[in-house]
Design a protein around this motif. Sequence first.
Motif, PDB file in Angstrom:
ATOM      1  N   LYS A 231       0.829  -1.602  -0.175  1.00 13.35           N
ATOM      2  CA  LYS A 231      -0.154   0.255   0.052  1.00 13.35           C
ATOM      3  C   LYS A 231       0.974   1.316   0.156  1.00 13.35           C
ATOM      4  O   LYS A 231       0.449   2.169  -0.878  1.00 13.35           O
ATOM      5  CB  LYS A 231      -0.717  -0.281   1.219  1.00 13.35           C
ATOM      6  N   THR A 232       1.562   1.064   0.866  1.00  9.23           N
ATOM      7  CA  THR A 232       2.786   1.990   1.310  1.00  9.23           C
ATOM      8  C   THR A 232       3.624   2.551  -0.733  1.00  9.23           C
ATOM      9  O   THR A 232       3.609   4.137  -0.418  1.00  9.23           O
ATOM     10  CB  THR A 232       4.185   2.105   1.708  1.00  9.23           C
ATOM     11  N   LEU A 233       3.869   1.142  -0.250  1.00  6.23           N
ATOM     12  CA  LEU A 233       4.846   1.374  -1.830  1.00  6.23           C
ATOM     13  C   LEU A 233       3.821   1.843  -2.846  1.00  6.23           C
ATOM     14  O   LEU A 233       4.591   2.859  -3.955  1.00  6.23           O
ATOM     15  CB  LEU A 233       5.835   0.256  -2.167  1.00  6.23           C
ATOM     16  N   CYS A 234       2.001   1.706  -3.341  1.00  9.11           N
ATOM     17  CA  CYS A 234       1.422   2.289  -4.890  1.00  9.11           C
ATOM     18  C   CYS A 234       1.702   3.528  -4.472  1.00  9.11           C
ATOM     19  O   CYS A 234       1.503   3.841  -5.559  1.00  9.11           O
ATOM     20  CB  CYS A 234       0.752   1.343  -4.244  1.00  9.11           C
ATOM     21  N   TYR A 235       1.022   4.329  -3.427  1.00 12.55           N
ATOM     22  CA  TYR A 235       1.002   5.560  -2.742  1.00 12.55           C
ATOM     23  C   TYR A 235       2.801   6.313  -3.063  1.00 12.55           C
ATOM     24  O   TYR A 235       2.609   7.402  -4.403  1.00 12.55           O
ATOM     25  CB  TYR A 235       0.336   5.915  -1.708  1.00 12.55           C
ATOM     26  N   MET A 236       3.737   5.367  -3.102  1.00 14.91           N
ATOM     27  CA  MET A 236       4.713   6.427  -3.023  1.00 14.91           C
ATOM     28  C   MET A 236       5.046   6.162  -4.707  1.00 14.91           C
ATOM     29  O   MET A 236       5.441   8.122  -4.869  1.00 14.91           O
ATOM     30  CB  MET A 236       5.797   5.519  -2.585  1.00 14.91           C
ATOM     31  N   ALA A 237       5.202   5.467  -5.814  1.00 12.00           N
ATOM     32  CA  ALA A 237       4.993   5.565  -6.582  1.00 12.00           C
ATOM     33  C   ALA A 237       3.795   6.446  -7.884  1.00 12.00           C
ATOM     34  O   ALA A 237       3.568   6.675  -8.826  1.00 12.00           O
ATOM     35  CB  ALA A 237       4.409   3.894  -7.450  1.00 12.00           C
ATOM     36  N   GLY A 238       2.710   6.096  -7.768  1.00  9.46           N
ATOM     37  CA  GLY A 238       1.497   6.928  -7.502  1.00  9.46           C
ATOM     38  C   GLY A 238       1.727   8.460  -7.684  1.00  9.46           C
ATOM     39  O   GLY A 238       1.187   9.395  -8.274  1.00  9.46           O
ATOM     40  N   MET A 239       2.231   9.066  -6.624  1.00  7.63           N
ATOM     41  CA  MET A 239       2.375  10.654  -6.371  1.00  7.63           C
ATOM     42  C   MET A 239       3.757  11.152  -7.227  1.00  7.63           C
ATOM     43  O   MET A 239       3.424  11.988  -7.654  1.00  7.63           O
ATOM     44  CB  MET A 239       2.311  10.328  -4.993  1.00  7.63           C
ATOM     45  N   ARG A 240       4.398   9.998  -7.432  1.00  8.43           N
ATOM     46  CA  ARG A 240       5.401  10.252  -8.042  1.00  8.43           C
ATOM     47  C   ARG A 240       5.247  10.562 -10.158  1.00  8.43           C
ATOM     48  O   ARG A 240       5.579  11.411  -9.997  1.00  8.43           O
ATOM     49  CB  ARG A 240       6.630   9.415  -7.860  1.00  8.43           C
ATOM     50  N   LEU A 241       4.374   9.414 -10.059  1.00  9.63           N
ATOM     51  CA  LEU A 241       3.776   9.423 -11.948  1.00  9.63           C
ATOM     52  C   LEU A 241       2.784  10.414 -11.432  1.00  9.63           C
ATOM     53  O   LEU A 241       2.627  10.667 -12.717  1.00  9.63           O
ATOM     54  CB  LEU A 241       3.266   8.072 -11.742  1.00  9.63           C
ATOM     55  N   ALA A 242       2.017  11.079 -10.566  1.00 10.94           N
ATOM     56  CA  ALA A 242       1.185  11.629 -10.634  1.00 10.94           C
ATOM     57  C   ALA A 242       1.562  13.288 -10.847  1.00 10.94           C
ATOM     58  O   ALA A 242       1.061  13.867 -11.550  1.00 10.94           O
ATOM     59  CB  ALA A 242       0.115  11.454  -9.836  1.00 10.94           C
ATOM     60  N   TYR A 243       2.711  13.765 -10.430  1.00 11.09           N
ATOM     61  CA  TYR A 243       3.714  14.806 -10.414  1.00 11.09           C
ATOM     62  C   TYR A 243       4.592  14.641 -10.346  1.00 11.09           C
ATOM     63  O   TYR A 243       6.002  14.364  -9.083  1.00 11.09           O
ATOM     64  CB  TYR A 243       3.010  15.234  -8.651  1.00 11.09           C
ATOM     65  N   PRO A 244       5.097  14.206 -11.729  1.00 10.20           N
ATOM     66  CA  PRO A 244       6.708  13.803 -11.653  1.00 10.20           C
ATOM     67  C   PRO A 244       7.694  15.090 -11.584  1.00 10.20           C
ATOM     68  O   PRO A 244       8.311  15.472 -12.639  1.00 10.20           O
ATOM     69  CB  PRO A 244       6.338  13.474 -13.492  1.00 10.20           C
ATOM     70  N   VAL A 245       7.941  16.147 -10.522  1.00 14.91           N
ATOM     71  CA  VAL A 245       8.140  16.466 -10.827  1.00 14.91           C
ATOM     72  C   VAL A 245      10.542  16.607 -10.384  1.00 14.91           C
ATOM     73  O   VAL A 245      10.575  15.462  -9.851  1.00 14.91           O
ATOM     74  CB  VAL A 245       8.479  17.656  -9.504  1.00 14.91           C
ATOM     75  N   ASP A 246      11.438  16.656 -11.351  1.00 15.56           N
ATOM     76  CA  ASP A 246      12.121  16.271 -11.168  1.00 15.56           C
ATOM     77  C   ASP A 246      12.315  15.210 -11.529  1.00 15.56           C
ATOM     78  O   ASP A 246      13.060  14.088 -11.368  1.00 15.56           O
ATOM     79  CB  ASP A 246      12.828  16.675 -10.610  1.00 15.56           C
ATOM     80  N   LEU A 247      11.365  14.138 -12.679  1.00 13.06           N
ATOM     81  CA  LEU A 247      10.955  12.560 -12.210  1.00 13.06           C
ATOM     82  C   LEU A 247      12.572  11.997 -13.256  1.00 13.06           C
ATOM     83  O   LEU A 247      11.989  12.899 -14.662  1.00 13.06           O
ATOM     84  CB  LEU A 247       9.868  12.542 -11.938  1.00 13.06           C
ATOM     85  N   LEU A 248      12.729  11.785 -13.541  1.00 16.35           N
ATOM     86  CA  LEU A 248      14.201  11.039 -14.341  1.00 16.35           C
ATOM     87  C   LEU A 248      14.003   9.833 -14.966  1.00 16.35           C
ATOM     88  O   LEU A 248      12.856   8.428 -14.184  1.00 16.35           O
ATOM     89  CB  LEU A 248      15.643  10.400 -14.009  1.00 16.35           C
TER      90      LEU A 248
END
Length: 333
Positions: A231-248
């Motif tokens: 659950k925690t990892l899904c949210y970590m991944a989901g938030m970064r994909l939804a708001y990809p600031v400086d996402l390599l």
Amino acid sequence: MTQDWYWYEQNGEDTVRLLRMFGTSPEVMVPAEIAGKVVTEIADYCFSVTCKITSCRIISSNEEKISLEQFQEKLQRKELCELCGGYIEGVTLPESIRSIGNYCFYQCSNLRNLSVGSSLTQIGSDAFMNCQKLQTIISRDGLQKSSGLKQILAQRPLEMTVVFMDGKKIQAKILYPEYSETYDEIGPAHIFTLNIDGEGFRARQCFQDGKVDFMQYDTVFLQACAKESEKTLCYMAGMRLAYPVDLLQEHRENYEKYVRDHAVIMLRLLIEEQNTVWLQMFGEAGYFTREDVKQGVGMASASGWTEGAGMLLQYQSLWFGDQKKKKYDFDAF
């Protein structure tokens, strides 16, 4: 309109320190000014169950002044509530606040969110002790300014979500996993070693000059996969994909793979939240298979969310039907 009341003291020629607040709403809005002077500090124990005030000035939000005896009568008539402890649920601090005192929110057991500006850089010791439900920090100055966010997170070992706002627009969201600290005694010399369990501690170190270092944060994810809950990892991944600031790209691929590999769990979480925006985003991005969506329809129906079930059925036809699938662009949201 009901007035708020303030107990305060002067801490400078044109500035004051807030000692205590009284009102009728559990959603507390701390004023930027009291009696024409700028509020720069929140005192020790200000919102805590414990009150340690021996003297103060009293004024209302409409600048009405009364004696302490008259104020006590208002409290006895239950015209006001003491905004402290388990009564308060949310607190918004104005940009003028530079510091909050020791034990400021001690035992605010129902406090769920705290909204702060970038001027807040000094956090007193144990300021959030026993705030078990505090899970969301809203940073109103977005990503551009340095702030005391790292200091706040250092006092919050529980799972926390930080929302970065630019006006009314969400710039980014980050989830910081929970971590724990324990001490082991070594030998008769009473020497102790600190043990830290959970990647939440490392995630909280990802700051540079008072600003979040997103690229450093993204490096934590692969190690977190071995320790944190799905659950925690899904949210970590989901938030970064939804708001990809400086996402390599390499980190994006790690997050995308995790969501695809745990698509049913992600669907379950989004259906529980009735999060139609992320359902559409991740579906259009190709993270869900036809079978995943089919299971999602069943989960939405079983939970009684008929709107979600219907939406997924419609998307199933669009995503996996004869129509040519369009490439999805996250910037559309």
